[in-house]
Design an enzyme around this catalytic site. Structure first.
Site, short mmCIF file in Angstrom:
data_model
loop_
_atom_site.label_atom_id
_atom_site.label_comp_id
_atom_site.label_asym_id
_atom_site.label_seq_id
_atom_site.Cartn_x
_atom_site.Cartn_y
_atom_site.Cartn_z
CE LYS A 20 -2.19 -1.32 3.79
NZ LYS A 20 -1.72 -2.69 4.05
NE ARG A 95 -4.65 -2.28 9.73
CZ ARG A 95 -3.72 -1.68 9.02
NH1 ARG A 95 -3.95 -0.51 8.49
NH2 ARG A 95 -2.55 -2.26 8.85
NE ARG A 134 7.34 -3.38 5.48
CZ ARG A 134 6.02 -3.33 5.56
NH1 ARG A 134 5.32 -2.89 4.53
NH2 ARG A 134 5.42 -3.75 6.63
NE ARG A 167 5.82 -1.40 9.80
CZ ARG A 167 4.68 -1.47 9.12
NH1 ARG A 167 4.55 -0.85 7.96
NH2 ARG A 167 3.68 -2.17 9.59
NE ARG A 178 1.88 -5.90 10.51
CZ ARG A 178 2.98 -5.73 9.79
NH1 ARG A 178 4.13 -6.26 10.19
NH2 ARG A 178 2.95 -5.03 8.69
P1 ATP Z 1 1.90 -2.45 5.37
O1 ATP Z 1 2.49 -1.16 5.87
O2 ATP Z 1 2.85 -3.40 4.87
O3 ATP Z 1 0.77 -2.22 4.43
P2 ATP Z 1 0.30 -2.94 7.63
O4 ATP Z 1 -0.92 -2.62 6.87
O5 ATP Z 1 0.19 -4.03 8.64
O6 ATP Z 1 1.42 -3.27 6.64
P3 ATP Z 1 0.49 -0.25 8.66
O7 ATP Z 1 -0.66 0.15 7.84
O8 ATP Z 1 1.71 0.55 8.62
O9 ATP Z 1 0.95 -1.72 8.39
O10 ATP Z 1 -0.01 -0.36 10.17
C1 ATP Z 1 0.86 -0.78 11.21
C2 ATP Z 1 0.08 -0.92 12.50
O11 ATP Z 1 -0.53 0.34 12.84
C3 ATP Z 1 -1.08 -1.91 12.47
O12 ATP Z 1 -0.66 -3.23 12.72
C4 ATP Z 1 -1.95 -1.35 13.61
O13 ATP Z 1 -1.42 -1.67 14.88
C5 ATP Z 1 -1.80 0.14 13.42
N1 ATP Z 1 -2.83 0.69 12.51
C6 ATP Z 1 -2.61 1.27 11.31
N2 ATP Z 1 -3.76 1.66 10.74
C7 ATP Z 1 -4.75 1.30 11.60
C8 ATP Z 1 -6.16 1.41 11.59
N3 ATP Z 1 -6.81 1.95 10.55
N4 ATP Z 1 -6.84 0.90 12.65
C9 ATP Z 1 -6.21 0.36 13.70
N5 ATP Z 1 -4.89 0.22 13.77
C10 ATP Z 1 -4.14 0.69 12.74
MG MG Z 2 2.02 0.60 5.06
#
Ligand code: ATP
Ligand code: MG
Length: 235
Positions: A20, A95, A134, A167, A178
Site C-alpha cells: 500500500k 481497517r 523491508r 519496523r 497482523r
Molecule cells: P503495510 O504497511 O505493509 O501495508 P500494515 O498494513 O500491517 O502493513 P500499517 O498500515 O503501517 O501496516 O499499520 C501498522 C500498524 O498500525 C497496524 O498493525 C496497527 O497496529 C496500526 N494501525 C494502522 N492503521 C490502523 C487502523 N486503521 N486501525 C487500527 N490500527 C491501525
Molecule cells: Mg504501510
C-alpha cells in the site's frame, strides 16, 4: 479533478505487506493526489512521543489494532486539512467495519463520498518474504525492499540520506497476528465496497506488476492536463 467533476477519493486496501505504501508513493509521483497513511501517521506520533503515539505503541508492536475511536479522530483531522476540490487517497484506513462506517459518515456529511477502492491482491506466500526484506524511512514513510526496490545507497533513504530502519512489527510472529486481524476485520470491507460498485481488485506478486494496472485505472479518471508530473517527464 476526476471524471471532469469529482476529485479522486480513493482507498487502498490490502493485507499487511501488500504494498500500500509503495503504491501510494508511485501514485503521488504521477498524479496530483494527497496521501494519508494511517500506519505512517501512527509511527510519526510514536517518534514524536505524542499522547496518541504513547497509546498506540503497544498495539502496533504486538500487531493488534489501535482503537477505532483514536483512528477515526486521527484520520478526520488529516482529511480536514485537505480542500474539498483536492484528490486524496487513504492507505491503511479504514481497517474495520466501524471505521468504514465512520468514514462514510464524515464524507457524506460533506457530500464527498468515496469514488474508488483498490484492493491490492498479493498472494500470501510471497508477502512474508517481502516483509522480511523491508526497510523504511520513518519520517517520510518511504518503503524500500532489498530485492525489488533497494535504496541507492545501502541503508540510507534516497531523498534525505537518513538511516533506514526495520519496523518492530516486521517479524514472522507479529506478522502472523497482523495477517489474522486483516482476514478477520478488514477483508469484510471488500464486500461492503463491492456492493457499492466502487471496488476494483488488482492482482500481482510484486508492486511492479500491480502499479501499471493502477496507473491505467487512474489515467482514465484524471483529465490529461492534470497529470502534470507525467507530462513534465518526471516519471
Ligand atoms: P503495510 O504497511 O505493509 O501495508 P500494515 O498494513 O500491517 O502493513 P500499517 O498500515 O503501517 O501496516 O499499520 C501498522 C500498524 O498500525 C497496524 O498493525 C496497527 O497496529 C496500526 N494501525 C494502522 N492503521 C490502523 C487502523 N486503521 N486501525 C487500527 N490500527 C491501525
Ligand atoms: Mg504501510
Amino acid at each position: 479533478m476526476v471524471d471532469g467533476h469529482a476529485p479522486l477519493r480513493l482507498l487502498l486496501i490490502g493485507s499487511p505487506g501488500a504494498g500500500k505504501g509503495t503504491q501510494s508513493s508511485r501514485i503521488q509521483d504521477s498524479f496530483d493526489v494527497n496521501s494519508i497513511s494511517s500506519g505512517d501517521l501512527l509511527r510519526r506520533n510514536i517518534a514524536l512521543g505524542t499522547d496518541i503515539g504513547v497509546q498506540a505503541a503497544k498495539e502496533m508492536k504486538n500487531g493488534a489494532l489501535v482503537s477505532d475511536k483514536v483512528m477515526v479522530k486521527l484520520i478526520d483531522q488529516e482529511l480536514n486539512k485537505i480542500g474539498s476540490q483536492q484528490s486524496w487517497l487513504l492507505d491503511g484506513f479504514p481497517r474495520t467495519m466501524t471505521q468504514a462506517q465512520a468514514l462514510d459518515h464524515t464524507l457524506e456529511s460533506s457530500n464527498q463520498p468515496l469514488n474508488l477502492v483498490i484492493h491490492l491482491n498479493v498472494p500470501e506466500n510471497v508477502i512474508l518474504q517481502r516483509i522480511m526484506d523491508r526497510w523504511v524511512h520513518i519520517p517520510s514513510g518511504r518503503v524500500y525492499n532489498m530485492t525489488y526496490n533497494p535504496p541507492k545507497r545501502a541503508g540510507l533513504d534516497d531523498v534525505t540520506g537518513e538511516p533506514l530502519e526495520r519496523r518492530p512489527d516486521d517479524n514472522p510472529e507479529t506478522f502472523k497476528i497482523r495477517l489474522q486481524k486483516h482476514h478477520e476485520l478488514t477483508e469484510p470491507l471488500l464486500d461492503y465496497y463491492k456492493q457499492r460498485n466502487i471496488l476494483v481488485s488488482l492482482a500481482g506478486n510484486t508492486s511492479d506488476e500491480i502499479y501499471p494496472q493502477i496507473r491505467q485505472l487512474l489515467q482514465s479518471r484524471f483529465k490529461p492536463e492534470e497529470e502534470e508530473k507525467v507530462e513534465a517527464g518526471v516519471v
